[in-house]
Design a protein around this motif. Structure first.
Motif, short mmCIF file in Angstrom:
data_model
loop_
_atom_site.label_atom_id
_atom_site.label_comp_id
_atom_site.label_asym_id
_atom_site.label_seq_id
_atom_site.Cartn_x
_atom_site.Cartn_y
_atom_site.Cartn_z
N ASN A 45 0.81 -1.22 0.00
CA ASN A 45 0.00 0.00 0.00
C ASN A 45 0.84 1.27 0.00
OD1 ASN A 45 -2.53 -1.06 -0.21
ND2 ASN A 45 -2.99 -0.96 1.95
N LEU A 46 2.11 1.16 0.29
CA LEU A 46 2.96 2.35 0.34
C LEU A 46 3.86 2.51 -0.88
CD1 LEU A 46 3.99 2.16 4.09
CD2 LEU A 46 2.16 3.50 3.05
N LYS A 47 3.97 1.51 -1.73
CA LYS A 47 4.94 1.58 -2.82
C LYS A 47 4.33 1.78 -4.21
CE LYS A 47 8.37 0.66 -0.07
NZ LYS A 47 9.33 1.60 0.36
N PRO A 48 3.54 0.85 -4.72
CA PRO A 48 3.20 0.92 -6.14
C PRO A 48 2.18 2.00 -6.46
CG PRO A 48 2.09 -0.93 -5.15
CD PRO A 48 2.98 -0.33 -4.09
N ARG A 49 2.28 2.47 -7.67
CA ARG A 49 1.28 3.41 -8.18
C ARG A 49 0.72 2.79 -9.45
NH1 ARG A 49 5.48 6.49 -6.04
NH2 ARG A 49 4.76 8.07 -4.59
N HIS A 50 -0.52 3.09 -9.76
CA HIS A 50 -1.17 2.48 -10.91
C HIS A 50 -1.87 3.55 -11.73
CE1 HIS A 50 -3.70 -0.23 -13.27
NE2 HIS A 50 -2.83 -1.16 -12.94
N TYR A 51 -1.85 3.39 -13.04
CA TYR A 51 -2.47 4.38 -13.91
C TYR A 51 -3.96 4.54 -13.65
CZ TYR A 51 -4.45 0.62 -16.72
OH TYR A 51 -5.16 -0.47 -17.13
#
Length: 74
Positions: free
Chosen positions: A49-55
């Protein structure tokens, strides 16, 4: 996640479970279900929940996206 028959129907869910399997499940062995559940919970809350980002959520951190949704609702 998407409409029926959509090529990207489960892309986000499949991406999540692939990350979970690669980063946690393939690297650890668990003595009990409780230990496995705790490890998965910790992995999600402390790393995923703290790392990935999604388009699909405008490249926001998932936790920030969830907070913005809660603010819109209440």
């Amino acid at each position: 996640m998407g409409s029926v028959g959509d090529v990207y129907d489960n892309a986000m869910a499949e991406s999540f479970f692939a990350s979970l399997e690669c980063e946690l499940l393939n690297r650890c062995s668990f003595k009990s279900k409780v230990e496995a559940r705790l490890a998965v919970f910790t992995w999600i809350e402390a790393w995923y929940n703290l790392k990935p980002r999604h388009y699909a959520i405008n490249y926001m951190l998932p936790i920030i996206f969830e907070k913005s949704c809660l603010q819109k609702m209440g």
